[in-house]
Design an enzyme around this catalytic site. Structure first.
Site: not given
Ligand code: MN
Length: 426
Positions: A128, A135, A144, A201, A203, A235, A239, A242, A255, A259, A352, A366
């Site tokens: 992925d 994104h 961050r 996500e 995709e 996906d 969070r 992750q 993850k 999927t 994404t 997001e």
């Molecule tokens: Mn992804």
């Protein structure tokens, strides 16, 4: 644009006109068969192969089985041959062998509604990428801060993690909320329990049709020619799991629990008219990643949410693969540049597909700004997914009355599995 003698293939909104001819696998009384779709009908390729009306040219049958792998492995000449044979059988001006045989027509063209679709391919490897700038920026800002949102490498190469093939599943497969370890908000020690920040996500998936050799890099042009087709891909992402596990080696269990892909593979041939150039790179790319031809596609994508128990869905994302910074062929070239062998039916996720406008941000991380701003759906509040929620992804390329659709990719969240320590900290 060529017309079909199948009326439903001429309906303006259909995903599956004659120009599409997507490929998939359907459950049958005998097991499974490779199929195509046109209008509101399935096209049973195994049956047409037995009847001598299609022949992929491999010297034996390839469609009477549970995956498209054997057919795909025959390579681009076989892909073109099948497309030409099907077009010939289904075009109004084509050959009458199927059109004028009522018994064969009834058996070879069962209704799409009610068909049980299975995984289209045995996925060889799953990687992925993180190919959309918005994104990467949005997620980086939340994790961050905006000053360090894009990692130093991001504008120089497509970055990715190696995912799990074992939990890639077809649309309709329920997804269990994962258990795992995470830091509660404001906490200093991890707790164990069901993820509280379960996300999707949106995709585009790419399926490879031609292998490469270990130790041998691919040019972007070579990589582009190896692509068999595309699927919708969700996906699913936990969070909280992750965020706690990702430094320093990247996503892992956040993850790996699921999927989802759409059952129909839309072929590169069907998407050729929708090729476009991608965005101009903000910084010059190293030559091995240069795009010398249009490598992107103009494919509109949307995600809808059906909250637990609700009758109606609400579309919460509208985006387009034109927003990808890196095209699938550039991702593939990057994947192979160090010598990694690529296999037939490898699956590549685009990342994404978030565009510049907030209505195109393509995951809840997001949309809700990291869970800070709830989304209102059907009078309900949502930050992340709750048990019983369903996410439906759709996609189509449309221009000048021509529409090439992907069908849908759907998944419903089930409660976390029972576990002796399932409630600890939760
Ligand atoms: Mn992804």
């Amino acid at each position: 644009m060529e017309a079909s003698w199948i009326d439903s293939a001429e309906a303006p909104g259909t995903d599956f006109p004659l120009a599409n001819l997507p490929l998939g696998v359907m459950r049958t009384g005998r097991g499974a068969a490779c199929v195509s779709a046109i209008g509101d009908r399935i096209v049973d390729l195994a049956l047409l192969e037995r009847a001598g009306l299609v022949d992929a040219g491999g010297g034996g049958p390839v469609f009477d089985g549970p995956a498209l792998n054997d057919f795909i492995a025959l390579g681009p000449p076989a892909w073109e041959r099948l497309r030409a044979q099907l077009t010939g059988l289904l075009a109004a001006a084509g050959r009458p062998a199927l059109r004028d045989d009522p018994d064969l027509r009834r058996r070879a063209l069962p209704p799409l509604a009610g068909a049980t679709m299975l995984m289209p391919v045995r996925v060889a490897g799953y990687t992925d990428f993180n190919g959309a700038r918005q994104h990467a920026f949005n997620a980086g800002s939340i994790l961050r801060g905006p000053d360090r949102a894009l990692p130093a490498n991001w504008l120089h190469m497509p970055i990715a993690y190696n995912g799990r093939v074992s939990t890639v599943c077809v649309s309709g497969t329920p997804i269990r909320r994962p258990l795992g370890q995470f830091l509660p908000q404001g906490g200093e020690r991890p707790v164990f329990g069901p993820s509280r920040r379960l996300d999707f996500e949106l995709e585009l998936g790419t399926i490879l049709g031609v292998p490469s050799r270990m130790g041998e890099p691919l040019s972007v042009a070579e990589a582009d020619a190896m692509i068999f087709g595309h699927v919708l891909l969700n996906d699913w992402s936990a969070r909280d799991i992750q965020a706690w596990e990702t430094v320093p080696l990247g996503p892992f269990l956040g993850k790996a629990f699921g999927t989802s892909i759409s059952p129909w593979v839309v072929t590169r041939a069907a998407l050729e008219p929708f090729r476009i150039r991608g965005p101009e790179p903000e910084l010059p790319l190293l030559p091995y990643l240069h795009a010398t031809a249009p490598l992107h596609h103009d494919i509109a994508l949307e995600a809808a949410l059906v909250t637990a128990g609700a009758a109606d869905e609400a579309v919460i994302v509208r985006t387009n693969t034109r927003h990808l910074y890196y095209a699938p062929a550039q991702m593939l070239a990057q994947h192979a540049i160090g010598g990694c062998r690529m296999d037939v039916c490898d699956l590549i996720g685009s990342g994404t597909v978030s565009g510049p406008d907030p209505s195109s941000w393509a995951c809840l991380l997001e949309i809700t700004r990291g869970g800070r701003e709830a989304l209102q759906v059907a009078g309900l509040r949502r930050t992340y997914l709750e048990d019983g929620d369903t996410v439906v992804i759709r996609g189509a390329a449309t221009r000048d009355g021509r529409r090439i659709g992907f069908g849908e990719c759907r998944g419903t969240i089930l409660p976390a599995p029972p576990h002796p320590a399932g409630g600890a900290g939760g």
